[in-house]
Design a protein around this motif. Structure first.
Motif, PDB file in Angstrom:
ATOM      1  N   TYR A  18       0.838  -1.192   0.000  1.00 42.58           N
ATOM      2  CA  TYR A  18       0.000   0.000   0.000  1.00 42.58           C
ATOM      3  C   TYR A  18       0.881   1.254   0.000  1.00 42.58           C
ATOM      4  O   TYR A  18       2.023   1.238   0.446  1.00 42.58           O
ATOM      5  CB  TYR A  18      -0.877   0.056   1.252  1.00 42.58           C
ATOM      6  N   THR A  19       0.293   2.325  -0.467  1.00 41.25           N
ATOM      7  CA  THR A  19       0.890   3.648  -0.274  1.00 41.25           C
ATOM      8  C   THR A  19      -0.046   4.452   0.636  1.00 41.25           C
ATOM      9  O   THR A  19      -1.273   4.311   0.548  1.00 41.25           O
ATOM     10  CB  THR A  19       1.094   4.404  -1.594  1.00 41.25           C
ATOM     11  N   TYR A  20       0.548   5.266   1.492  1.00 41.23           N
ATOM     12  CA  TYR A  20      -0.221   6.023   2.486  1.00 41.23           C
ATOM     13  C   TYR A  20       0.049   7.516   2.274  1.00 41.23           C
ATOM     14  O   TYR A  20       1.197   7.950   2.303  1.00 41.23           O
ATOM     15  CB  TYR A  20       0.192   5.629   3.902  1.00 41.23           C
ATOM     16  N   GLU A  21      -1.023   8.258   2.072  1.00 40.85           N
ATOM     17  CA  GLU A  21      -0.917   9.707   1.866  1.00 40.85           C
ATOM     18  C   GLU A  21      -1.731  10.404   2.950  1.00 40.85           C
ATOM     19  O   GLU A  21      -2.919  10.127   3.126  1.00 40.85           O
ATOM     20  CB  GLU A  21      -1.434  10.085   0.485  1.00 40.85           C
ATOM     21  N   TRP A  22      -1.080  11.334   3.659  1.00 39.35           N
ATOM     22  CA  TRP A  22      -1.690  12.000   4.816  1.00 39.35           C
ATOM     23  C   TRP A  22      -1.915  13.478   4.513  1.00 39.35           C
ATOM     24  O   TRP A  22      -1.029  14.167   4.012  1.00 39.35           O
ATOM     25  CB  TRP A  22      -0.786  11.883   6.037  1.00 39.35           C
ATOM     26  N   ASP A  68      -6.289  20.865   3.324  1.00 37.42           N
ATOM     27  CA  ASP A  68      -6.193  21.638   2.084  1.00 37.42           C
ATOM     28  C   ASP A  68      -6.193  20.758   0.840  1.00 37.42           C
ATOM     29  O   ASP A  68      -6.054  21.252  -0.283  1.00 37.42           O
ATOM     30  CB  ASP A  68      -4.936  22.510   2.101  1.00 37.42           C
ATOM     31  N   GLY A  69      -6.361  19.426   1.025  1.00 41.16           N
ATOM     32  CA  GLY A  69      -6.390  18.530  -0.120  1.00 41.16           C
ATOM     33  C   GLY A  69      -5.025  18.187  -0.679  1.00 41.16           C
ATOM     34  O   GLY A  69      -4.937  17.469  -1.682  1.00 41.16           O
ATOM     35  N   VAL A  70      -3.977  18.674  -0.052  1.00 45.18           N
ATOM     36  CA  VAL A  70      -2.616  18.408  -0.510  1.00 45.18           C
ATOM     37  C   VAL A  70      -1.961  17.440   0.472  1.00 45.18           C
ATOM     38  O   VAL A  70      -2.081  17.585   1.693  1.00 45.18           O
ATOM     39  CB  VAL A  70      -1.799  19.716  -0.588  1.00 45.18           C
ATOM     40  N   THR A  71      -1.252  16.445  -0.083  1.00 43.38           N
ATOM     41  CA  THR A  71      -0.573  15.469   0.764  1.00 43.38           C
ATOM     42  C   THR A  71       0.562  16.149   1.529  1.00 43.38           C
ATOM     43  O   THR A  71       1.442  16.773   0.942  1.00 43.38           O
ATOM     44  CB  THR A  71      -0.018  14.318  -0.083  1.00 43.38           C
TER      45      THR A  71
END
Length: 588
Positions: free
Chosen positions: A236-240, A245-248
């Motif tokens: 998996y890849t995890y983006e927080w 603001d909708g930006v990782t």
């Protein structure tokens, strides 16, 4: 999107409402997966009056109305779980282990279509579980839209994997078609259909756990996060996204983030987990961190009393807070030690200078274990108070002139305020006061520090006064009988007092006198005689006269022969003389 995704055990309720529209559901004669059907012989209900189902478009080679279900006007590109409004789910794995969630899908339409219906099958851990035949929407516009597949939640179990397969979508091309008037096979005679029996839509179920790291400062708290997921194909890849603001902001299964709590402690953390096939799920965690506001900076004087530290405000409620001593800048040493927990502050013993204190506030998790901590700081500055000295007590007659209080000797420092409660005065005029003793407060305030101190002195006002000079303070006598006897209070006059050696300068109306006599020694020594003079206003004055008895004073001859010379012829003619008589002042 071509793999079967892990999902949770789902119990799906067939439903009748999607976006407020009545949905007609075809209950199939048996729950059978169309992927298992290979001939046109089953099912048999494909007549015009049958409610719409994939039976109306059974297979490419045996479509009832001779319209193969091969259109691509409306397709599904993604299936996911969300809340009832389509928002990312809240974390629930690994505890409590299951949750009521909603199935949503992204529909891709290349033209405006109407009376859209969807059939799909749910698989749990790769095994067929149930199917759904639902009305999706009255109209779908060109573009990609997220719509609920069913209107009721299903139970997602963290221990299972879920996928959606054998998706059929039917629609009408006429604008007048709705879910209410387009329900049977014949109603869709001029309509189209798409099917996807070759692919499975896997469902990613992500989750978030978090804990404070114990690293915090004023308006700043660090939190660690762990991302996890079930379903799909690893890795998996995890983006927080920590600020909405909708930006990782950062990536990884294990991350830390420092939150600025100056504007409050409520945050929303969004995690997007994507598997190796590109399927993804989103989870959103509401995070409430503690915030604390310290009391404002204080300015005190070293003559003020000790007080209890209060005034810190916190959020949320339910935690515990403590004041701590942090540091000191000033002359000498502080009475407090850095790191010392405090409940009270004593300006007198603290020391002149600036004292920095902190307030830490800790909230607890559901098990009662200390969780996150917030801290704030404030200063208490202690100034030296002035030392104030009052004038001596003062005596005035009503007829005396008014006095300026600031001119009285002994006052220090100058520039303060005199008060006879409740009035502030600068001049004391005895003519305006009755007989009595008046207590005056003098208060001085340092114009730089604002610190003050006060003292008190008395002004006694009399209607008139007794003013006299005492007689000589010592008298030497030879005999005790010369010491006056004591007498009780009696009236006297200026003339009598003058005869006794007093000088009367002033008195009120009448005079009285009394005396007391100390112990008289048998021989020589001192005896104190005290005269108390009183006037009609009870003014009085004592005068002490010390009588010293001195017996060395030469005695006097009071009798005996006169000194003469006589000549005789024979010793027998000598006559013994008469002895003289000598007497002292005491008569001895």
């Amino acid at each position: 999107m071509k793999t079967s995704l892990p999902l949770k055990q789902v119990k799906l309720n067939t439903i009748a409402k999607v976006f407020g529209v009545i949905v007609f559901i075809l209950l199939l004669s048996s729950q059978i997966s169309y992927s298992q059907t290979s001939t046109c012989e089953y099912p048999a209900c494909n007549k015009d009056e049958c409610l719409w189902s994939p039976e109306c478009y059974f297979n490419d080679d045996c479509t009832v109305k001779a319209r193969p279900c091969t259109s691509s006007d409306v397709t599904i590109t993604r299936v996911y779980i969300a809340d009832s409004l389509g928002n990312p789910i809240a974390p629930f794995c690994p505890s409590p282990g299951d949750a009521d969630l909603y199935l949503w899908a992204e529909f891709d339409a290349n033209a405006e279509r109407y009376a859209v219906r969807t059939y799909f099958e749910l698989y749990i851990n790769g095994l067929y579980d149930t199917s759904y035949n639902v009305g999706t929407t009255n109209i779908i516009y060109r573009g990609i839209y997220s719509l609920p597949l069913i209107s009721e939640p299903i139970i997602i179990d963290c221990d299972n994997e879920y996928s959606i397969s054998n998706v059929w979508i039917a629609w009408a091309t006429t604008e007048s078609s709705t879910l209410d008037n387009t329900t049977t096979c014949v109603d869709y005679i001029s309509s189209k259909c798409s099917k996807n029996t070759a692919e499975s839509f896997t469902i990613i179920v992500p989750s978030i756990t978090q804990a404070c790291t114990g690293v915090y400062s004023e308006d700043s708290i660090e939190v660690s996060f762990t991302g996890s997921a079930s379903g799909g194909i690893e890795p998996y890849t995890y983006e927080w996204d920590f600020d909405g603001d909708g930006v990782t902001d950062t990536t990884g299964a294990y991350v830390t983030w420092t939150f600025d709590t100056s504007g409050g402690g409520d945050f929303t953390v969004l995690l997007t987990v994507t598997d190796s096939n590109g399927d993804y799920g989103k989870v959103e965690a509401d995070l409430t961190l503690p915030t604390v506001s310290c009391p404002g900076d204080m300015f005190l004087c070293d003559n003020e009393s000790s007080f209890t530290l209060t005034g810190a405000t916190v959020s949320p409620d339910g935690g515990s807070g403590t004041y701590y001593y942090d540091s000191y800048i000033g002359e000498g040493e502080s009475a407090y030690t850095p790191g010392e927990a405090m409940t009270d502050f004593d300006p007198t013993s603290a020391g002149i200078g600036t004292h920095t204190l902190s307030y830490t506030y800790t909230v607890y998790d559901t098990t009662g274990y200390p969780g996150c901590t917030a801290i704030c700081y404030f200063d208490i500055t202690v100034y030296e108070a002035p030392e104030v000295t009052c004038p001596n007590d003062t005596f005035l007659l009503q007829q005396d002139d008014a006095i300026t209080l600031a001119d009285l000797p002994g006052l220090n420092p100058a520039g303060g305020i005199f008060t006879i409660q409740p009035d502030t005065i600068t001049v004391f005029d005895p003519a305006g006061y009755e007989k009595g003793i008046y207590k005056i407060m003098y208060k001085y305030t340092d114009p730089i520090t604002g610190c003050s101190d006060s003292c008190y002195f008395d002004i006694e006002v009399e209607v008139c006064s007794l003013d006299l000079d005492c007689p000589g303070t010592t008298v030497t006598v030879a005999c005790p009988s010369e010491i006056p006897e004591a007498f009780a209070l009696r009236a006297t006059t200026v003339e009598e007092l003058t005869g006794l050696g007093f000088t009367v300068n002033d008195y009120c109306e009448s005079l009285s006198i009394e005396s007391t006599v100390g112990t008289v020694p048998e021989c020589e020594g001192d005896v104190t005689v005290t005269y108390t003079i009183t006037d009609a206003e009870d003014n009085w004055e004592d005068c002490n006269v010390i009588y010293t008895i001195d017996r060395t004073i030469a005695p006097a001859e009071v009798g005996g022969p006169v000194a003469t010379s006589t000549t005789v012829e024979c010793p027998a003619d000598v006559v013994a003389p008469t002895l003289p008589v000598v007497e002292d002042y005491c008569g001895t």
